[in-house]
Design an enzyme around this catalytic site. Sequence first.
Site, PDB file in Angstrom:
ATOM      1  N   LYS A   1      -8.367   6.713   3.850  1.00  0.00           N
ATOM      2  CA  LYS A   1      -8.661   5.858   3.231  1.00  0.00           C
ATOM      3  C   LYS A   1     -10.635   5.541   4.375  1.00  0.00           C
ATOM      4  O   LYS A   1     -10.754   5.779   5.161  1.00  0.00           O
ATOM      5  CB  LYS A   1      -7.870   4.685   3.370  1.00  0.00           C
ATOM      6  CG  LYS A   1      -7.803   3.878   4.780  1.00  0.00           C
ATOM      7  CD  LYS A   1      -8.577   3.219   5.683  1.00  0.00           C
ATOM      8  CE  LYS A   1      -8.844   2.550   6.597  1.00  0.00           C
ATOM      9  NZ  LYS A   1      -9.418   2.652   7.785  1.00  0.00           N
TER      10      LYS A   1
ATOM     11  N   ASP B   1      -1.930  -1.444   7.589  1.00  0.00           N
ATOM     12  CA  ASP B   1      -2.747  -0.586   6.421  1.00  0.00           C
ATOM     13  C   ASP B   1      -1.627  -0.112   5.543  1.00  0.00           C
ATOM     14  O   ASP B   1      -2.256   0.141   3.998  1.00  0.00           O
ATOM     15  CB  ASP B   1      -3.524   0.485   6.885  1.00  0.00           C
ATOM     16  CG  ASP B   1      -4.827  -0.231   8.086  1.00  0.00           C
ATOM     17  OD1 ASP B   1      -5.057  -0.816   7.196  1.00  0.00           O
ATOM     18  OD2 ASP B   1      -6.203   0.683   8.384  1.00  0.00           O
TER      19      ASP B   1
END
Length: 284
Positions: free
Chosen positions: A13, A138
């Site tokens: 990401k 996350d």
Amino acid sequence: MDQAMLQCPAPAKLNLFLHVTGRRDDGYHLLQTAFQLIDYGDTLDIVRREDGVIHRRNEIAGVPEDGDLIVRAARLLKAHTASRYGAELTLHKILPMGGGLGGGSSDAATTLIALNHLWQCGLRRQELMDLGLQLGADVPFFLFGRNAFAEGVGEVLQEITTPDCWYLVIEPGVQVPTPAIFSSKELTRDTKIVRITDFSGSAHKYLRNDLQAVACTLFPEVAEVINWLNRFGNAKMTGSGACVFCDFADENSVNEVLKQVPDRWKSWKARALSQHPMAHLVQA
């Protein structure tokens, strides 16, 4: 393919922006960020075992098996569901540790998705996300499966639409420890709250990463990469560092700059993803 085995992508990401808006009583920082999935990352081979044993097959430098997030994720799911199955886990690691790309969190999320499927646990997305939060802030994003505007410590997620573009990512060759950034006295902790309605199209280009200035001070190598890449666009650090990225409209544009990156840095290109490649295996 054997129904008891999966070859699984664990995509990286990028944080298109990252603001620190406050701090909770427990010391955790309150954040706002936009998470972008990209088509570059680690891969895992996951085989279901009938004997209940969870085992990582390969060595990962600096990561003992018991401390590996993929092993911890598998054990957490097994404990939560009381599954009789086990797993053979092989992790093919290409994302750098301490790079701000979410590698370990993505590996853990992919493990949860794959084993929820292989073990036929039947957990829905939100239950997997709640489990994943125990492994790291996350992890829920990768289980969410879409690009997201995130708040809280990063676990309050709303889907967003992001541009279909290409990214050039450069690894400065340093590992940035997250605690060193968040504990710095120089860190801005009171950035004004933005609204998701403010975040449309390329609005993120005008927003910053609050952690970047601290990282550049502590690790001049990060600043050097940002300065170099800024010649071609709006270069930004992702997460708490160390990797730096810049977006490009098409593949030809990113290829031209990729050819110019100095040999002392590792660099690669990736395309923006609109959803996690394993999202279809998770029930809403």
